[in-house]
Design a protein around this motif. Sequence first.
Motif, PDB file in Angstrom:
ATOM      1  N   VAL A 146      19.314   2.297   4.609  1.00  0.00           N
ATOM      2  CA  VAL A 146      18.406   2.379   5.754  1.00  0.00           C
ATOM      3  C   VAL A 146      16.985   2.128   5.263  1.00  0.00           C
ATOM      4  N   VAL A 147      16.305   1.195   5.915  1.00  0.00           N
ATOM      5  CA  VAL A 147      14.920   0.866   5.559  1.00  0.00           C
ATOM      6  C   VAL A 147      14.020   1.269   6.718  1.00  0.00           C
ATOM      7  N   ILE A 148      12.979   2.030   6.402  1.00  0.00           N
ATOM      8  CA  ILE A 148      12.096   2.550   7.441  1.00  0.00           C
ATOM      9  C   ILE A 148      10.645   2.395   7.009  1.00  0.00           C
ATOM     10  N   ARG A 149       9.795   2.086   7.950  1.00  0.00           N
ATOM     11  CA  ARG A 149       8.367   1.992   7.638  1.00  0.00           C
ATOM     12  C   ARG A 149       7.849   3.361   7.197  1.00  0.00           C
ATOM     13  N   LYS A 150       7.066   3.375   6.131  1.00  0.00           N
ATOM     14  CA  LYS A 150       6.601   4.643   5.550  1.00  0.00           C
ATOM     15  C   LYS A 150       5.805   5.464   6.551  1.00  0.00           C
ATOM     16  N   SER A 151       4.989   4.809   7.354  1.00  0.00           N
ATOM     17  CA  SER A 151       4.171   5.551   8.322  1.00  0.00           C
ATOM     18  C   SER A 151       5.054   6.276   9.334  1.00  0.00           C
ATOM     19  N   VAL A 152       6.172   5.653   9.710  1.00  0.00           N
ATOM     20  CA  VAL A 152       7.094   6.281  10.653  1.00  0.00           C
ATOM     21  C   VAL A 152       7.805   7.463   9.997  1.00  0.00           C
ATOM     22  N   LEU A 153       8.236   7.281   8.750  1.00  0.00           N
ATOM     23  CA  LEU A 153       8.904   8.379   8.048  1.00  0.00           C
ATOM     24  C   LEU A 153       7.945   9.526   7.784  1.00  0.00           C
ATOM     25  N   ASP A 154       6.692   9.219   7.486  1.00  0.00           N
ATOM     26  CA  ASP A 154       5.699  10.282   7.290  1.00  0.00           C
ATOM     27  C   ASP A 154       5.509  11.094   8.560  1.00  0.00           C
ATOM     28  N   GLU A 155       5.543  10.405   9.704  1.00  0.00           N
ATOM     29  CA  GLU A 155       5.349  11.086  10.985  1.00  0.00           C
ATOM     30  C   GLU A 155       6.607  11.840  11.416  1.00  0.00           C
ATOM     31  N   HIS A 156       7.776  11.306  11.036  1.00  0.00           N
ATOM     32  CA  HIS A 156       9.043  11.916  11.444  1.00  0.00           C
ATOM     33  C   HIS A 156       9.966  12.061  10.229  1.00  0.00           C
ATOM     34  N   PRO A 157       9.635  12.969   9.311  1.00  0.00           N
ATOM     35  CA  PRO A 157      10.432  13.104   8.076  1.00  0.00           C
ATOM     36  C   PRO A 157      11.871  13.521   8.323  1.00  0.00           C
ATOM     37  N   ALA A 158      12.174  14.036   9.499  1.00  0.00           N
ATOM     38  CA  ALA A 158      13.553  14.445   9.801  1.00  0.00           C
ATOM     39  C   ALA A 158      14.520  13.261   9.773  1.00  0.00           C
ATOM     40  N   ILE A 159      13.997  12.046   9.916  1.00  0.00           N
ATOM     41  CA  ILE A 159      14.872  10.874   9.937  1.00  0.00           C
ATOM     42  C   ILE A 159      15.664  10.770   8.642  1.00  0.00           C
ATOM     43  N   GLU A 160      15.025  11.040   7.503  1.00  0.00           N
ATOM     44  CA  GLU A 160      15.729  10.913   6.222  1.00  0.00           C
ATOM     45  C   GLU A 160      16.907  11.877   6.145  1.00  0.00           C
ATOM     46  N   LYS A 161      16.695  13.108   6.555  1.00  0.00           N
ATOM     47  CA  LYS A 161      17.788  14.089   6.531  1.00  0.00           C
ATOM     48  C   LYS A 161      18.880  13.714   7.524  1.00  0.00           C
ATOM     49  N   LEU A 162      18.487  13.181   8.670  1.00  0.00           N
ATOM     50  CA  LEU A 162      19.468  12.795   9.680  1.00  0.00           C
ATOM     51  C   LEU A 162      20.348  11.635   9.196  1.00  0.00           C
ATOM     52  N   MET A 163      19.753  10.674   8.513  1.00  0.00           N
ATOM     53  CA  MET A 163      20.512   9.498   8.118  1.00  0.00           C
ATOM     54  C   MET A 163      21.394   9.735   6.896  1.00  0.00           C
ATOM     55  N   ALA A 164      21.131  10.788   6.154  1.00  0.00           N
ATOM     56  CA  ALA A 164      21.900  11.046   4.927  1.00  0.00           C
ATOM     57  C   ALA A 164      23.402  11.179   5.177  1.00  0.00           C
ATOM     58  N   PRO A 165      23.847  11.962   6.175  1.00  0.00           N
ATOM     59  CA  PRO A 165      25.300  12.060   6.372  1.00  0.00           C
ATOM     60  C   PRO A 165      25.944  10.761   6.835  1.00  0.00           C
ATOM     61  N   ILE A 166      25.191   9.922   7.540  1.00  0.00           N
ATOM     62  CA  ILE A 166      25.739   8.616   7.926  1.00  0.00           C
ATOM     63  C   ILE A 166      25.974   7.771   6.689  1.00  0.00           C
ATOM     64  N   SER A 167      24.968   7.705   5.820  1.00  0.00           N
ATOM     65  CA  SER A 167      25.118   6.920   4.597  1.00  0.00           C
ATOM     66  C   SER A 167      26.265   7.442   3.740  1.00  0.00           C
ATOM     67  N   SER A 168      26.429   8.756   3.701  1.00  0.00           N
ATOM     68  CA  SER A 168      27.465   9.332   2.841  1.00  0.00           C
ATOM     69  C   SER A 168      28.869   9.049   3.359  1.00  0.00           C
ATOM     70  N   LYS A 169      29.000   8.812   4.663  1.00  0.00           N
ATOM     71  CA  LYS A 169      30.324   8.600   5.261  1.00  0.00           C
ATOM     72  C   LYS A 169      30.715   7.123   5.340  1.00  0.00           C
ATOM     73  N   LEU A 170      29.765   6.230   5.127  1.00  0.00           N
ATOM     74  CA  LEU A 170      30.060   4.795   5.216  1.00  0.00           C
ATOM     75  C   LEU A 170      30.498   4.260   3.850  1.00  0.00           C
ATOM     76  N   ASN A 171      31.574   3.487   3.845  1.00  0.00           N
ATOM     77  CA  ASN A 171      32.040   2.822   2.635  1.00  0.00           C
ATOM     78  C   ASN A 171      32.729   1.521   3.046  1.00  0.00           C
ATOM     79  N   ASP A 172      33.279   0.805   2.088  1.00  0.00           N
ATOM     80  CA  ASP A 172      33.882  -0.496   2.387  1.00  0.00           C
ATOM     81  C   ASP A 172      35.032  -0.373   3.378  1.00  0.00           C
ATOM     82  N   ASP A 173      35.892   0.624   3.190  1.00  0.00           N
ATOM     83  CA  ASP A 173      37.045   0.777   4.085  1.00  0.00           C
ATOM     84  C   ASP A 173      36.609   1.077   5.510  1.00  0.00           C
TER      85      ASP A 173
END
Length: 329
Positions: free
Chosen positions: A269-296
């Motif tokens: 996931v690529v996010i503009r730094k200014s947006v992540l600075d304003e809404h840091p919760a996005i990083e925590k929210l996206m972590a479980p999605i990234s962890s569950k995605l794989n090739d299969d």
Amino acid sequence: MRRARRSLPAAILAVTLTVVVAGCGLISSSGNLRNGTLPGGDTPLAGADITVTSKAFTEQVVLGKITATYLAAAGADVTDMTGAPGAASSRQAQLRGETDVQWEYTGTGWVVYHERTESLSDPHELWTRVHDIELADNNLVWLPPSTLNNTYAFAASQGTAQRLGVSSLSDVAKLPVAERTFCIDDEFFSRSDGFLPMLKAYGIPFDTANGIPQGNVTRMDSGVIYTSTEAGKPCNFGMVFSTDGRIPNLNLKVLDDDRKYFLPYSGSVVIRKSVLDEHPAIEKLMAPISSKLNDDVMRELNGRVDIDGEDPADVAFDWLVEAGLVEPT
């Protein structure tokens, strides 16, 4: 709770198309986002306005719909601009600050966006290098990647793999010359990180009687390669993309790149730094999605769109529900 905005209506699309032709602006993909909530009803992104984009091919649209749906469920007011035509338009829109979040691939960042030629086989090292360059040069944050790796690979039918006793590209290198037959497309044949360097990495000389004679290599459209590989003719081994939905649909066996030749194309996931600075919760929210995605997982989701004809928005929503990340409303 704030709901996801619908994709752009037809009248606005017509105006947007004019802008696209002029060289800027994006067109959103067809289909509306489906509404859901986070388990427990939390809204950590309440009040946030976020624009999600993606490239136009299936996997990118599905990843964009997953992201847009999930951030909307977390309370954000999401503008869905997934499915931007052309690989460059979504990238340029984000660099211009017109969009906020999209999925990208580490190999793309390294080779295409920053024109680096050093081969890095370790996915974490490659992500770290791309992350640091993008943050310094473009104020873009590449969040920790998933294990989905949309890179080149070679596959065989299950019958061919069993008959020849192969599970890796090193196994292929040990086969008799007559069995080393390949289907590839023209681009992969000519790429600097493509077929000929791959053969060299595995110690197989090209255009020699004891290596790979030219007659052992058939060049064809990439879409035909999958069915030709499944049929076992004119080739035993076909070039594939590792997250393609046709791999499970045709019951192909992907061979292990045991010498780590192919550059990782890990999804991040690529996010503009200014947006992540304003809404840091996005990083925590996206972590479980990234962890569950794989090739299969991606092969299944891509197949539901490309083979079964389902809408990417429905595929994205269903997966989020099945993964326990979103509850229907």
